[in-house]
Design an enzyme around this catalytic site. Structure first.
Site, short mmCIF file in Angstrom:
data_model
loop_
_atom_site.label_atom_id
_atom_site.label_comp_id
_atom_site.label_asym_id
_atom_site.label_seq_id
_atom_site.Cartn_x
_atom_site.Cartn_y
_atom_site.Cartn_z
N HIS A 99 0.82 -1.22 0.00
CA HIS A 99 0.00 0.00 0.00
C HIS A 99 0.85 1.26 0.00
O HIS A 99 0.34 2.34 -0.26
CB HIS A 99 -0.92 0.01 1.23
CG HIS A 99 -2.01 -1.02 1.14
ND1 HIS A 99 -3.33 -0.71 0.92
CD2 HIS A 99 -1.96 -2.38 1.22
CE1 HIS A 99 -4.05 -1.80 0.87
NE2 HIS A 99 -3.24 -2.84 1.06
N ASP A 113 3.51 9.47 -0.58
CA ASP A 113 2.34 8.68 -0.17
C ASP A 113 2.08 7.59 -1.19
O ASP A 113 2.24 7.83 -2.40
CB ASP A 113 1.10 9.60 -0.09
CG ASP A 113 0.11 9.14 0.97
OD1 ASP A 113 0.10 7.92 1.27
OD2 ASP A 113 -0.64 9.97 1.49
#
Ligand code: ADP
Ligand code: F6P
Length: 448
Positions: free
Chosen positions: A159, A353
């Site tokens: 992720h 991110d």
């Protein structure tokens, strides 16, 4: 297809399932809503060493999903979760090798806990299950499952970002970690950059397997409906009334140094300094629930933010105006949706991110007649799909300031045009399509 078995470090507790904070839990909720499934991981609880010898997973079934969790001892929690996962892998994968605090002992605990997961999961598995492992806490779990004899298809999705090999190899034992990935049948990453970095690393280590791109999304239709339905909610109304007609700028992030919140505060300060016409006329609400509060670097960050918010509020505030409203507890998801819809601007400015679901949620929540403006960091995984946002370098306070001024003075027609161009990708790549695409690949493996 058999049962879907999801394995992740954190399995949401029944209360977290109502309002999960964190991209993984949010995305998987949707993926698990179809068919029979098992979700295995850590319970979030710690136990004494003496209680560990006869531990077994505790199970709870809600509708079609069984949640099976195990406790970790204090030492396992410390070495596996706090130190190795969040003190070494997290900073390294977010390109912050300087924050990495490596010790060989922690690496051993990390490997031991991965083997513990494999041993505890094994008796719960059925021959036709397909197994989907998530995130950096569990890089070597595929290998550990093969070691205890599991032959089912196993996939792995990361992720968070995967850094260039030249950086990753600063991790002692990085080559072994890359070799352990060979046990997976499918490896998924968020972006082209991440896949390129991982595949380069695999190649350098002589590993044959390759990672593929599966960008994660949200459930835009239900999020949009929730945001609209929330317009008359008591708390959304309360926020709206408190604005007294002033535009709202919103930031929503876990309190994590990868999210660039101090840099954002500095950008907002530069904005107040350089565009004083907005002073007293704009509200900035930053919602940043404390995350990993027992890890040293996160404690330091909270202290820094508390101080910076206090300083900016003291310096620029007035007796009838607070420049930053700063909240460090979570907000229920339906309210978040309503807040996004109310907000004229969203500041999503991570330093790095994996994807950033907040950016997609903000777009989904907008009113099509009068949409707000998304200010987005170039370094969010979502940036390549969202070029019609105002893209900024989060390290440049003046660039954030310029973008804020531009967003707050943008014409309604430009806002609409930008939003119309952002929308299709948010609706095309969803949490559902992400999971379906990944699982399809795994099923293909199952069928040979
Ligand atoms: P990460 O996985 O690093 O936390 P993402 O932006 O991908 O970052 O996902 C965060 C998810 O958690 C989003 O769905 C967001 O709505 C939710 N979230 C973030 N902050 C809060 C908060 N303050 N309260 C409730 N939910 C939050
Ligand atoms: O996506 C990043 C992530 O690590 C998820 O795995 C997790 O759900 C979220 O951040 C919250 O972190 P933690 O489980 O450490 O509280």
């Amino acid at each position: 297809m058999g049962r879907l078995v999801v394995v992740s470090n954190r399995v949401p507790s029944s209360s977290d399932r109502q309002q999960p904070a964190g991209g993984l839990a949010v995305a998987l909720q949707d993926a698990l809503s179809h068919g029979e499934a098992l979700w295995f991981g850590w319970s979030g609880q710690q136990i004494a060493e003496a209680e560990a010898s006869n531990r077994k997973p505790s199970e709870e079934t809600v509708d079609n999903v069984t949640y099976a969790t195990i406790d970790l001892t204090h030492a396992e929690f410390d070495g596996f979760y706090q130190k190795y996962s969040n003190g070494i892998l997290w900073p390294l994968c977010h390109y912050r090798a300087g924050l990495m605090d490596y010790s060989r002992k922690d690496r051993e605990v990390y490997l031991t806990v991965n083997h513990l997961f494999a041993q505890q999961l094994r008796p719960l598995l059925r021959p036709d299950d397909i197994i989907w492992v998530h995130d950096y806490h569990l890089f070597p779990l595929g290998q550990a499952l093969r070691d205890v004899g599991i032959t089912n298809p196993i996939g792995f999705f990361l992720h968070i970002p995967f850094p260039p090999w030249s950086l990753m190899k600063a991790l002692p034992g990085a080559e072994r970690l890359m070799h352990s990935l060979e046990s997976y049948d499918v490896i998924g990453l968020q972006t082209e950059d991440d896949a390129r970095n991982m595949n380069d690393g695999l190649e350098q280590c002589g590993v044959q397997t390759r990672g593929q791109v599966f960008p994660i999304g949200i459930d835009p239709a239900s999020f949009a409906a929730q945001a609209k339905a929330c317009e008359d909610d008591f708390d959304v109304q309360r926020l709206q009334q408190s604005l007294r007609g002033r535009p709202l700028v919103i930031g929503v992030d876990r309190l994590d140094y990868s999210k660039g919140i101090p840099e954002r505060f500095h950008g907002y300060e530069a904005f107040l300094k350089r565009f004083p016409e907005h002073k007293g006329k704009v509200m900035y609400l930053q919602i940043a629930p404390v995350s990993r509060g027992t890890v040293e670097e996160y404690r330091r960050l909270k202290q820094d933010l508390d101080e910076t918010a206090g300083r900016i509020n003291g310096m620029y505030g007035d007796f009838d105006w607070t420049p930053i409203r700063y909240i460090t507890h979570p907000v229920p998801r339906h309210l978040l949706a309503g807040f996004y819809r109310l907000a004229d601007v969203a500041l999503v400015t991570p330093l790095r991110d994996g994807m950033n679901l907040v950016a997609k949620e903000y777009v989904a929540a907008q009113d099509e007649e009068d949409p707000g403006v998304l200010i987005l960091s170039h370094f969010a995984g979502a940036a390549p799909e969202m070029e019609d946002a105002l893209l900024v370098n989060p390290h440049d306070a003046d660039e954030i300031a310029d973008a804020l001024h531009k967003a707050l003075t943008m014409t309604q027609s430009e806002r609409q045009e930008r939003w119309e161009r952002l929308k299709p990708d948010v609706w095309r790549v969803t949490a559902g399509s992400w999971a379906r695409d990944f699982i399809e690949q795994l099923v293909r493996v199952e069928r040979g």
